[in-house]
Design an enzyme around this catalytic site. Structure first.
Site, PDB file in Angstrom:
ATOM      1  N   ILE A 294       0.840  -1.204   0.000  1.00  0.00           N
ATOM      2  CA  ILE A 294       0.000   0.000   0.000  1.00  0.00           C
ATOM      3  C   ILE A 294       0.876   1.256   0.000  1.00  0.00           C
ATOM      4  CG2 ILE A 294      -1.718   1.312   1.316  1.00  0.00           C
ATOM      5  CD1 ILE A 294      -2.756  -1.458   2.356  1.00  0.00           C
TER       6      ILE A 294
ATOM      7  N   HIS B  31     -13.102   2.758   8.841  1.00  0.00           N
ATOM      8  CA  HIS B  31     -12.332   1.621   8.286  1.00  0.00           C
ATOM      9  C   HIS B  31     -12.897   1.239   6.912  1.00  0.00           C
ATOM     10  CE1 HIS B  31      -9.367  -1.572   9.807  1.00  0.00           C
ATOM     11  NE2 HIS B  31      -9.405  -1.637   8.499  1.00  0.00           N
TER      12      HIS B  31
ATOM     13  N   ASP C 146      11.110   2.486   6.541  1.00  0.00           N
ATOM     14  CA  ASP C 146      10.633   1.105   6.656  1.00  0.00           C
ATOM     15  C   ASP C 146      11.708   0.317   7.380  1.00  0.00           C
ATOM     16  OD1 ASP C 146       9.976  -1.748   5.933  1.00  0.00           O
ATOM     17  OD2 ASP C 146       8.428  -0.746   4.757  1.00  0.00           O
TER      18      ASP C 146
ATOM     19  N   THR D 210      -4.431   5.215   7.636  1.00  0.00           N
ATOM     20  CA  THR D 210      -5.382   4.249   7.069  1.00  0.00           C
ATOM     21  C   THR D 210      -4.883   2.830   7.354  1.00  0.00           C
ATOM     22  OG1 THR D 210      -4.264   4.387   4.926  1.00  0.00           O
ATOM     23  CG2 THR D 210      -6.224   5.755   5.203  1.00  0.00           C
TER      24      THR D 210
ATOM     25  N   GLU E 121     -11.694   1.345  17.793  1.00  0.00           N
ATOM     26  CA  GLU E 121     -12.749   1.325  16.776  1.00  0.00           C
ATOM     27  C   GLU E 121     -13.686   0.134  16.884  1.00  0.00           C
ATOM     28  OE1 GLU E 121     -10.227   1.122  13.198  1.00  0.00           O
ATOM     29  OE2 GLU E 121     -11.073  -0.862  12.816  1.00  0.00           O
TER      30      GLU E 121
ATOM     31  N   PRO F 242       2.378  -2.270   9.505  1.00  0.00           N
ATOM     32  CA  PRO F 242       1.461  -3.058  10.336  1.00  0.00           C
ATOM     33  C   PRO F 242       1.547  -2.621  11.798  1.00  0.00           C
ATOM     34  CG  PRO F 242       3.416  -4.335   9.813  1.00  0.00           C
ATOM     35  CD  PRO F 242       3.563  -3.037   9.088  1.00  0.00           C
TER      36      PRO F 242
ATOM     37  N   ASP G  83      -8.829   6.706   9.081  1.00  0.00           N
ATOM     38  CA  ASP G  83      -9.759   5.645   8.656  1.00  0.00           C
ATOM     39  C   ASP G  83      -9.830   4.564   9.728  1.00  0.00           C
ATOM     40  OD1 ASP G  83     -11.483   4.408   6.669  1.00  0.00           O
ATOM     41  OD2 ASP G  83      -9.905   2.908   6.440  1.00  0.00           O
TER      42      ASP G  83
ATOM     43  N   ARG H 267      -3.702   1.049  11.043  1.00  0.00           N
ATOM     44  CA  ARG H 267      -4.322   0.502  12.249  1.00  0.00           C
ATOM     45  C   ARG H 267      -4.383   1.598  13.303  1.00  0.00           C
ATOM     46  NH1 ARG H 267      -6.069  -2.751   9.488  1.00  0.00           N
ATOM     47  NH2 ARG H 267      -5.931  -5.026   9.550  1.00  0.00           N
TER      48      ARG H 267
HETATM   49  P1  NAI Z   1       2.802  -4.896   3.585  1.00  0.00           P
HETATM   50  O1  NAI Z   1       3.124  -6.055   4.442  1.00  0.00           O
HETATM   51  O2  NAI Z   1       2.881  -5.051   2.105  1.00  0.00           O
HETATM   52  O3  NAI Z   1       3.695  -3.633   3.995  1.00  0.00           O
HETATM   53  C1  NAI Z   1       3.947  -3.273   5.324  1.00  0.00           C
HETATM   54  C2  NAI Z   1       5.306  -2.620   5.360  1.00  0.00           C
HETATM   55  O4  NAI Z   1       5.547  -2.185   6.702  1.00  0.00           O
HETATM   56  C3  NAI Z   1       6.449  -3.567   4.970  1.00  0.00           C
HETATM   57  O5  NAI Z   1       7.278  -2.982   3.995  1.00  0.00           O
HETATM   58  C4  NAI Z   1       7.188  -3.782   6.290  1.00  0.00           C
HETATM   59  O6  NAI Z   1       8.583  -3.969   6.107  1.00  0.00           O
HETATM   60  C5  NAI Z   1       6.899  -2.465   6.996  1.00  0.00           C
HETATM   61  N1  NAI Z   1       7.154  -2.539   8.425  1.00  0.00           N
HETATM   62  C6  NAI Z   1       7.068  -3.610   9.259  1.00  0.00           C
HETATM   63  N2  NAI Z   1       7.446  -3.269  10.497  1.00  0.00           N
HETATM   64  C7  NAI Z   1       7.765  -1.955  10.452  1.00  0.00           C
HETATM   65  C8  NAI Z   1       8.239  -1.034  11.420  1.00  0.00           C
HETATM   66  N3  NAI Z   1       8.465  -1.389  12.700  1.00  0.00           N
HETATM   67  N4  NAI Z   1       8.455   0.242  11.021  1.00  0.00           N
HETATM   68  C9  NAI Z   1       8.251   0.624   9.741  1.00  0.00           C
HETATM   69  N5  NAI Z   1       7.817  -0.212   8.769  1.00  0.00           N
HETATM   70  C10 NAI Z   1       7.580  -1.488   9.130  1.00  0.00           C
HETATM   71  O7  NAI Z   1       1.326  -4.450   4.028  1.00  0.00           O
HETATM   72  P2  NAI Z   1       0.291  -3.584   3.195  1.00  0.00           P
HETATM   73  O8  NAI Z   1      -0.552  -4.484   2.355  1.00  0.00           O
HETATM   74  O9  NAI Z   1       0.996  -2.463   2.542  1.00  0.00           O
HETATM   75  O10 NAI Z   1      -0.633  -3.042   4.366  1.00  0.00           O
HETATM   76  C11 NAI Z   1      -0.160  -2.089   5.301  1.00  0.00           C
HETATM   77  C12 NAI Z   1      -1.149  -1.969   6.427  1.00  0.00           C
HETATM   78  O11 NAI Z   1      -2.363  -1.401   5.937  1.00  0.00           O
HETATM   79  C13 NAI Z   1      -1.608  -3.315   7.031  1.00  0.00           C
HETATM   80  O12 NAI Z   1      -0.726  -3.742   8.039  1.00  0.00           O
HETATM   81  C14 NAI Z   1      -2.961  -2.986   7.588  1.00  0.00           C
HETATM   82  O13 NAI Z   1      -2.787  -2.630   8.937  1.00  0.00           O
HETATM   83  C15 NAI Z   1      -3.410  -1.773   6.799  1.00  0.00           C
HETATM   84  N6  NAI Z   1      -4.612  -2.017   5.993  1.00  0.00           N
HETATM   85  C16 NAI Z   1      -5.691  -1.182   6.181  1.00  0.00           C
HETATM   86  C17 NAI Z   1      -6.846  -1.361   5.441  1.00  0.00           C
HETATM   87  C18 NAI Z   1      -8.033  -0.448   5.605  1.00  0.00           C
HETATM   88  O14 NAI Z   1      -9.116  -0.739   5.078  1.00  0.00           O
HETATM   89  N7  NAI Z   1      -7.898   0.686   6.269  1.00  0.00           N
HETATM   90  C19 NAI Z   1      -6.961  -2.459   4.468  1.00  0.00           C
HETATM   91  C20 NAI Z   1      -5.745  -3.235   4.305  1.00  0.00           C
HETATM   92  C21 NAI Z   1      -4.628  -3.020   5.075  1.00  0.00           C
END
Ligand code: NAI
Length: 344
Positions: free
Chosen positions: A154, A295, A173, A232, A263, A206, A258, A234
């Protein structure tokens, strides 16, 4: 196979019925969320299908296991609501790692534009034939610096969108993506520099022990005056009390949320006829420079199709091959997909 589907909403059913029928998986839809009080509803089912605000803690896991439930099929990417350590050896946990990074990234930009161009205010005014522009002055995104925390699926789509607007990107990251930093318009940096130099900060990492309250009094103190905060990802990435204080002190110029730490008591439900019990949420929503959606970022037709298709295929993979590429595995690492699907 039969699955108890918790926290079911009308928009979930069409796509799950379609793919369930195609692959021979039956879903029984329960509007209630999964928690210690409702786990009994899964009696007689092979698995449970759950979303972001269902509770899969140790007590729920034990109850499900005792009833012979074998699979927790998350229809989301995040799994901070599952006690992965406790689930290991008891329940297979599968998820949908990516259903549409575009849905979430585009919603993030929609919130940013709405906020900085006061679209929400202008819309209400013209509905009332009030064509005054007083108080609607925004600012250009072009040339501004956006700090992106988390450059996964994302975060990277959001960076692409921001680049389309001519913004500069500072990224942070824990595991930087190869080839993203171009040494100029997109640069990886320390969290400290990101806080100090960004006009806008967007969270795409995450929720883990490390990222819990990554936005708190200390980090907000480092930020530029008038910074715009986007979350957007958590809710618990942001200390909502600290954010509220920073909005009151004018340190934070605007916030687009979001997600919200507490929540699960409110989001996805119609609470309009009730007294809002959460004072912090009520105060945030009352602020003219705070935009809250419930959300909603994932909610596109494309994402709903992908969620249902991947969830059903995850279940079929476990049933037919006893392994699934989207299985989460504590032994492989709490935040990693199972490397070979054979740990369990
Ligand atoms: P992803 O797993 O592709 O990317 C997450 C990134 O965060 C990775 O590059 C990872 O290395 C990095 N990361 C991990 N620990 C970290 C730290 N301590 N400090 C900085 N970066 C760190 O996940 P994606 O698909 O990009 O999703 C990201 C987040 O979006 C999800 O964890 C979820 O919480 C949230 N989400 C929200 C939605 C909504 O409807 N609002 C829907 C889908 C996801």
């Amino acid at each position: 196979m039969k699955f108890a589907f918790f926290d079911a909403k009308p928009y979930d059913k069409p796509s799950f019925e379609k793919y369930g029928a195609q692959y021979g998986i039956k879903f029984k839809y329960f509007e209630t969320k999964l928690n210690e009080d409702t786990a009994e509803l899964a009696h007689g089912y092979d698995g449970v299908c759950v979303f972001v605000n269902d509770t899969v803690n140790a007590a729920v896991i034990d109850h499900l296991y005792d009833m012979g439930v074998k699979i927790v099929a998350l229809r989301c990417a995040g799994f901070n609501n599952v006690d992965m350590k406790h689930a290991f050896g008891k329940l297979h946990v599968v998820r949908v790692p990516a259903y549409s990074p575009y849905a979430v990234a585009e919603h993030t930009m929609a919130m940013l534009l709405t906020s900085v161009r006061r679209i929400h205010k202008g819309y209400i005014r013209t509905k009332d034939f009030n064509f005054s522009l007083a108080g609607l002055t925004g600012f250009d995104l072009h040339g501004k610096t956006v700090g992106v925390i988390g450059t996964g699926r994302i975060g990277r789509v959001f960076i692409d969108i921001c680049r389309g607007f001519g913004m500069k990107v500072l990224a942070y990251d824990k595991f930087p993506a190869q080839g993203l930093d171009n040494g100029d318009t997109i640069r990886y940096t320390s969290l400290d520099e990101l806080f100090r130099s960004s006009d806008i900060i967007s969270l795409h990492c995450p929720l883990t022990d490390e990222t819990y309250h990554v936005i708190d009094d200390t980090s907000l103190e480092k930020c530029k005056q008038g910074v715009v905060l986007l979350n957007t990802s958590r809710g618990a990435l942001v200390d909502a009390e600290a954010l509220l204080a920073a909005i009151k002190s004018r340190k934070v110029g605007a916030a687009c949320l979001d997600v919200y730490e507490e929540e699960s008591d409110f989001f996805f439900e119609d609470c309009s006829g009730h007294i809002m019990e959460d004072d912090t949420l009520a105060r945030l929503i009352s602020m003219p420079n705070v935009l809250v959606t419930s959300h909603q970022a994932f909610l596109t037709e494309d994402a709903l199709e992908n969620i249902a298709e991947t969830t059903v295929k995850n279940i079929v993979a476990l049933k037919e091959n006893a392994q699934c590429a989207n299985e989460l595995c504590y032994r492989c690492g709490n935040t990693e997909d199972c490397k070979d699907g054979k740990c369990f």
